[in-house]
Design an enzyme around this catalytic site. Sequence first.
Site, PDB file in Angstrom:
ATOM      1  N   LYS A  31      10.918 -13.035   7.039  1.00 56.84           N
ATOM      2  CA  LYS A  31      11.107 -14.052   6.274  1.00 56.84           C
ATOM      3  C   LYS A  31      12.502 -14.609   6.842  1.00 56.84           C
ATOM      4  O   LYS A  31      12.501 -15.773   6.973  1.00 56.84           O
ATOM      5  CB  LYS A  31      11.330 -13.618   4.822  1.00 56.84           C
ATOM      6  CG  LYS A  31      11.014 -14.734   3.920  1.00 56.84           C
ATOM      7  CD  LYS A  31      11.468 -14.034   2.274  1.00 56.84           C
ATOM      8  CE  LYS A  31      10.117 -13.343   1.839  1.00 56.84           C
ATOM      9  NZ  LYS A  31      10.416 -12.524   0.730  1.00 56.84           N
ATOM     10  N   ARG A 101      16.405 -12.302  -1.613  1.00 54.61           N
ATOM     11  CA  ARG A 101      14.908 -12.051  -1.351  1.00 54.61           C
ATOM     12  C   ARG A 101      14.867 -10.970  -0.149  1.00 54.61           C
ATOM     13  O   ARG A 101      15.622 -11.038   0.759  1.00 54.61           O
ATOM     14  CB  ARG A 101      14.257 -13.408  -0.950  1.00 54.61           C
ATOM     15  CG  ARG A 101      14.637 -14.630  -1.531  1.00 54.61           C
ATOM     16  CD  ARG A 101      14.336 -16.108  -0.663  1.00 54.61           C
ATOM     17  NE  ARG A 101      12.950 -15.921  -0.630  1.00 54.61           N
ATOM     18  CZ  ARG A 101      12.216 -16.828  -0.131  1.00 54.61           C
ATOM     19  NH1 ARG A 101      13.039 -17.853   0.956  1.00 54.61           N
ATOM     20  NH2 ARG A 101      10.843 -17.036   0.266  1.00 54.61           N
ATOM     21  N   GLY A 110       5.683  -3.252  -2.255  1.00 51.72           N
ATOM     22  CA  GLY A 110       6.151  -1.886  -2.667  1.00 51.72           C
ATOM     23  C   GLY A 110       7.672  -2.042  -2.652  1.00 51.72           C
ATOM     24  O   GLY A 110       8.414  -1.281  -3.267  1.00 51.72           O
ATOM     25  N   MET A 112      11.571  -4.369  -3.077  1.00 54.27           N
ATOM     26  CA  MET A 112      12.301  -4.869  -4.117  1.00 54.27           C
ATOM     27  C   MET A 112      11.479  -6.425  -3.907  1.00 54.27           C
ATOM     28  O   MET A 112      11.307  -6.765  -2.929  1.00 54.27           O
ATOM     29  CB  MET A 112      13.388  -4.930  -4.049  1.00 54.27           C
ATOM     30  CG  MET A 112      13.895  -5.139  -5.490  1.00 54.27           C
ATOM     31  SD  MET A 112      15.710  -5.921  -5.266  1.00 54.27           S
ATOM     32  CE  MET A 112      15.391  -7.401  -4.761  1.00 54.27           C
ATOM     33  N   ARG A 345       5.064 -18.150   7.665  1.00 56.80           N
ATOM     34  CA  ARG A 345       4.452 -16.852   8.555  1.00 56.80           C
ATOM     35  C   ARG A 345       2.996 -17.365   9.054  1.00 56.80           C
ATOM     36  O   ARG A 345       2.619 -18.363   8.536  1.00 56.80           O
ATOM     37  CB  ARG A 345       4.500 -15.582   7.815  1.00 56.80           C
ATOM     38  CG  ARG A 345       3.521 -15.800   6.740  1.00 56.80           C
ATOM     39  CD  ARG A 345       3.478 -14.650   5.720  1.00 56.80           C
ATOM     40  NE  ARG A 345       3.081 -14.896   4.378  1.00 56.80           N
ATOM     41  CZ  ARG A 345       3.435 -14.262   3.156  1.00 56.80           C
ATOM     42  NH1 ARG A 345       4.026 -13.299   3.278  1.00 56.80           N
ATOM     43  NH2 ARG A 345       2.705 -14.534   1.998  1.00 56.80           N
ATOM     44  N   HIS A 464     -21.484  11.318  10.772  1.00 57.87           N
ATOM     45  CA  HIS A 464     -22.623  11.006  11.756  1.00 57.87           C
ATOM     46  C   HIS A 464     -23.142   9.772  11.019  1.00 57.87           C
ATOM     47  O   HIS A 464     -23.585   9.010  12.061  1.00 57.87           O
ATOM     48  CB  HIS A 464     -23.783  12.027  11.034  1.00 57.87           C
ATOM     49  CG  HIS A 464     -25.303  11.805  11.599  1.00 57.87           C
ATOM     50  ND1 HIS A 464     -26.240  11.165  11.059  1.00 57.87           N
ATOM     51  CD2 HIS A 464     -25.550  12.266  13.217  1.00 57.87           C
ATOM     52  CE1 HIS A 464     -26.971  11.170  12.110  1.00 57.87           C
ATOM     53  NE2 HIS A 464     -27.013  11.756  13.180  1.00 57.87           N
ATOM     54  N   SER A 774     -16.690   8.892  35.616  1.00 54.85           N
ATOM     55  CA  SER A 774     -16.797   8.086  34.128  1.00 54.85           C
ATOM     56  C   SER A 774     -16.282   8.966  33.213  1.00 54.85           C
ATOM     57  O   SER A 774     -16.426  10.182  32.867  1.00 54.85           O
ATOM     58  CB  SER A 774     -18.220   7.623  33.909  1.00 54.85           C
ATOM     59  OG  SER A 774     -18.348   7.054  32.469  1.00 54.85           O
ATOM     60  N   CYS A 841     -16.587   5.658  29.026  1.00 55.48           N
ATOM     61  CA  CYS A 841     -17.752   5.535  28.406  1.00 55.48           C
ATOM     62  C   CYS A 841     -17.899   6.297  27.193  1.00 55.48           C
ATOM     63  O   CYS A 841     -18.888   6.363  26.394  1.00 55.48           O
ATOM     64  CB  CYS A 841     -18.932   5.984  29.014  1.00 55.48           C
ATOM     65  SG  CYS A 841     -18.982   7.703  29.488  1.00 55.48           S
ATOM     66  N   TYR A 861     -13.606  -0.210  34.820  1.00 53.75           N
ATOM     67  CA  TYR A 861     -14.453  -0.941  33.421  1.00 53.75           C
ATOM     68  C   TYR A 861     -14.313   0.212  32.099  1.00 53.75           C
ATOM     69  O   TYR A 861     -13.986   1.531  32.360  1.00 53.75           O
ATOM     70  CB  TYR A 861     -16.027  -0.914  33.924  1.00 53.75           C
ATOM     71  CG  TYR A 861     -16.689   0.267  34.214  1.00 53.75           C
ATOM     72  CD1 TYR A 861     -17.556   0.835  33.000  1.00 53.75           C
ATOM     73  CD2 TYR A 861     -16.907   0.990  35.438  1.00 53.75           C
ATOM     74  CE1 TYR A 861     -17.964   2.226  33.327  1.00 53.75           C
ATOM     75  CE2 TYR A 861     -17.370   1.957  35.606  1.00 53.75           C
ATOM     76  CZ  TYR A 861     -18.028   2.695  34.561  1.00 53.75           C
ATOM     77  OH  TYR A 861     -18.634   3.955  34.722  1.00 53.75           O
TER      78      TYR A 861
HETATM   79  P1  ADP Z   1       7.667 -12.665  -1.879  1.00 56.97           P
HETATM   80  O1  ADP Z   1       7.888 -11.992  -0.522  1.00 56.97           O
HETATM   81  O2  ADP Z   1       6.874 -11.987  -2.874  1.00 56.97           O
HETATM   82  O3  ADP Z   1       6.630 -14.163  -1.543  1.00 56.97           O
HETATM   83  P2  ADP Z   1       9.589 -14.651  -1.974  1.00 56.97           P
HETATM   84  O4  ADP Z   1      11.308 -14.205  -1.727  1.00 56.97           O
HETATM   85  O5  ADP Z   1       9.256 -15.330  -0.973  1.00 56.97           O
HETATM   86  O6  ADP Z   1       8.902 -13.350  -2.552  1.00 56.97           O
HETATM   87  O7  ADP Z   1       9.983 -15.243  -3.366  1.00 56.97           O
HETATM   88  C1  ADP Z   1       9.260 -15.249  -4.393  1.00 56.97           C
HETATM   89  C2  ADP Z   1       9.041 -16.645  -5.029  1.00 56.97           C
HETATM   90  O8  ADP Z   1      10.375 -17.257  -5.320  1.00 56.97           O
HETATM   91  C3  ADP Z   1       8.436 -17.681  -3.960  1.00 56.97           C
HETATM   92  O9  ADP Z   1       7.406 -18.537  -4.771  1.00 56.97           O
HETATM   93  C4  ADP Z   1       9.323 -18.299  -3.547  1.00 56.97           C
HETATM   94  O10 ADP Z   1       9.065 -19.814  -3.305  1.00 56.97           O
HETATM   95  C5  ADP Z   1      10.452 -18.482  -4.629  1.00 56.97           C
HETATM   96  N1  ADP Z   1      11.764 -18.731  -4.243  1.00 56.97           N
HETATM   97  C6  ADP Z   1      12.408 -17.764  -3.458  1.00 56.97           C
HETATM   98  N2  ADP Z   1      13.479 -18.381  -3.008  1.00 56.97           N
HETATM   99  C7  ADP Z   1      13.863 -19.529  -3.608  1.00 56.97           C
HETATM  100  C8  ADP Z   1      14.766 -20.309  -3.762  1.00 56.97           C
HETATM  101  N3  ADP Z   1      15.988 -20.413  -2.964  1.00 56.97           N
HETATM  102  N4  ADP Z   1      14.469 -21.616  -4.495  1.00 56.97           N
HETATM  103  C9  ADP Z   1      13.428 -21.803  -5.157  1.00 56.97           C
HETATM  104  N5  ADP Z   1      12.244 -20.837  -5.171  1.00 56.97           N
HETATM  105  C10 ADP Z   1      12.684 -19.701  -4.519  1.00 56.97           C
HETATM  106 MG    MG Z   2       7.144 -15.205  -0.380  1.00 53.68          MG
HETATM  107 MG    MG Z   3       7.684  -9.479  -2.792  1.00 55.25          MG
END
Ligand code: ADP
Ligand code: MG
Ligand code: MG
Length: 900
Positions: A31, A101, A110, A112, A345, A464, A774, A841, A861
């Site tokens: 991210k 984030r 899993g 935060m 992404r 199997h 082979s 093979c 191969y």
């Molecule tokens: P995830 O990995 O679960 O997608 P994100 O970090 O992308 O978590 O954030 C979850 C939601 O919060 C997303 O929909 C994202 O667009 C929104 N979000 C994150 N940061 C901001 C921000 N600075 N302003 C507005 N919305 C945000």
């Molecule tokens: Mg996101």
């Molecule tokens: Mg998340």
Amino acid sequence: MSTTTDTKYVYRFGNGRSEGNRHQKSLLGGKGANLNEMSGIGLPIPPGYTITTEACRYYVDHDGDWPAGMETQVQDGIQHLEEAMDRRFGDPENPLLVSVRSGAALSMPGMMDTVLNLGINDKVAAGFADATGNERLAYDAYRRFIDMFGDVVVGIDRSRFENAITKLKEERGVESDVELTAADLRDLVDRYKAIYRKATGRMFPDDPYKQLHLAINAVFGSWTNDRAVRYRQINDITGLKGTAVNVQAMVYGNMSNNSATGVCFTRDPGTGENDLYGEFLVNAQGEDVVAGIRTPRDISEMQKLMPSIYDELQEVCDHLEEHYGDMQDLEFTVEEGTLYILQTRDGKRTGPAALTIATDMVDEGLVNKDHAVKKLVEPGHLEQLLHPQFETGVDYEDDVLGEGLPASPGAAVGRVVFTAEDAENWNDDGEDVILVRVETSPEDVGGMDAAEGILTSRGGMTSHAAVVARGWGKPCVAGCDDIVVNYDQKSFTNGEITVQEGDWISINGSTGEVVLGKQPLRDPELSGEFSRFMSWADEFRTMAVRTNADTGPDAHQALDFGAEGIGLCRTEHMFFGEERITEMRRMILSESADEEQAALEALLPYQRTDFADIFRAMDGHPVTIRLLDPPLHEFLPDANADGEVEELAEQLDLAPEVIREKLRSHEEFNPMLGHRGCRLGVTQPAITQMQARALFEAALDVQAEGVDVQPEVMVPLVSTVGEFRHQKQVIEDTVNTVFETRNDSVDYQIGTMIEVPRAALQADQIATIADFFSFGTNDLTQMTFGYSRDDAGTFLPHYVETEILEKDPFQALDRNGVGELVEMGTERGRSAAPGLKVGICGEHGGEPSSVYFCYEADLDYVSCSPYRVPVARLAAAQAALVNAEKNEPTAPPSGNGAAA
Ligand code: ADP
Ligand code: MG
Ligand code: MG
């Protein structure tokens, strides 16, 4: 890691600049690296900064301390945001709020979740309401913050907040959140704070810096929580430092009806169509789209609702695709008519979509062919394309009976039968059937062949059923323990539902789904895009791809998929079938050389016909034929099976007791390490003679028809050069007799499998008299590990789960051990015979990571089952491209703007 105050822990981005870039995923997380990159190329990104994964590593290793210098950099980072936004953190007059984030190098559920609206407190909320003239927005942000902070930072059960808002709505007599007034939300904030106080025994933290500090720590700490650790274990993720933390200025999609939030793919991830694909919500904050509180609208509606924003979004998507050279999956927010991008992404996609996107992007001039081959289609995607699939857009969720392992790809529909015999009989009557078994065994192969698909309730990916089905390209769901099979009742149940013999079911071997009823299927499309893309892959590929095929039809199928020869034709399957098996049994149980010879003479025409079919199919391509390999008892009936023994006794005109006695004398304690492979040919050379004669008579017959025949005879299970010399002599003598009798000849080669570790060690000896090697990596894996493949199911899954083994070595070639033998055998072999042709093979020949390995080991191969041929072609092309890239000077990473 050095931790002086000079170490850079914080990378800033915003206002068209950035300190990091997309190539720094291991340091900045996926991210963070992409936020930096997007900012660097001038896309509208709310300013922010990324705290590195190295800082997280330090935190984890030092009991929750921050490395020296990080505190200052975090504070300076906030100052950077304040300047960029012209707002101040914690300032009631003109407040800056941020999101915190998480984001590791690989996406990892899993860990935060995100905290939005951080930096708010009573005073700030009041100021925020004044500054925006939107009191509702301010208190909505505030209550969401307490909820998220309480949940993800402190671990308060989210349902406690949910209950509070539900109760408030009841009191106010309203149905939805949006109907709550600003005053209601202010009330809610107080209630939330009380919940926080009760749960933690502490006041809700007012100080924005304290909130920030706690949130960063919570993200760092989530790296080692049970869920995240478990996820990394299950998915084989090792070698990462930790998670990065992104602190970013908030933008508000919930500011007004001219605001919105949404997610979108730059192209349709299901079909690959070049149209924006996604959803959005007007007047909402990010998490509302995912949370499913309100039903989002299709992104196409945005064109009417917010036309100029839609155009802008389309431009951003085009820019991103051009820059990344791939389809993107992004998150965006519109605040009062201004578009912001919050994440991008590479988008996940189906196999058909991958192919369409790859060919379209080349046609549109966005990427060149080598990029398309290297990056835009995964080898595994191709498998989805070679088999029928469930028709897209059909909702069958309510009919799913269970989910097993996706053991062999493709979808199949048929009526349920429970025995191999029924499968054959029903199929003879023109019925499509699905064979349902607890497990399958070699006796079931006839029924498995007759079935459209196979479903088992027990067994793993190398059971199997799974192995046989994959070899044939037949759909199979294995180990579906959601169902209970009851042979007596001829039915299976999944708890509530009972499925009887004759009922229709559909299975999807690509996903493991088992569905009640007849699902509509879509046929594979191998011309057009598929063949175009594969021809590009072949341009870059240097290693040949052959197939493992035992019959003419399989050989034809493999040719259609692009096989360049047969790397393994097993001859043992040719001895099954009504008359053949009787003669085979007569041969095995014979007591005199004459008797043996007579039985072999009877078998010879069958073999000759089979070989001729294969040679004809493979006109102009090499065909490697392996001499008889399995222990002979595999051809014999079970000594305790009454009916069969009597039947054989009658056929061979012997007393049942005599047959039983003979059967007992053929029993072995460890058949796989017993009398099999070339050991049979050494003790019973008449078998080798018969096979060689059939093979070369067929070769001459077919050559006379004008077919280009290229036979390669392969001796199995050699461990000493003496064994090979012996068999080679028998073959050559037979060939010479055939050539003399026919007064004709054909070019041929004699080589050996390398599948016993000793043969790899002795490769230089063997190579002096072998035309080719082979590697039979199935047996080589068995014998190198000392694992019986047929018994490994009891402990291998546990080994993989506990990371004693990284992967199941029968699925992905074990590079370190078995791979070393392959490398050594190749080197030693070629040291004695430069230019020695070497291939593989085993089943590994169609597994992408193993194909990469074979390329690196310089094999000529790989050979794999017909349906894996395109997979191997693409994997081999990617290996060549990756290798070429390694030898190039590395280009400077793009989009690396100057420090913000
Ligand atoms: P995830 O990995 O679960 O997608 P994100 O970090 O992308 O978590 O954030 C979850 C939601 O919060 C997303 O929909 C994202 O667009 C929104 N979000 C994150 N940061 C901001 C921000 N600075 N302003 C507005 N919305 C945000
Ligand atoms: Mg996101
Ligand atoms: Mg998340």
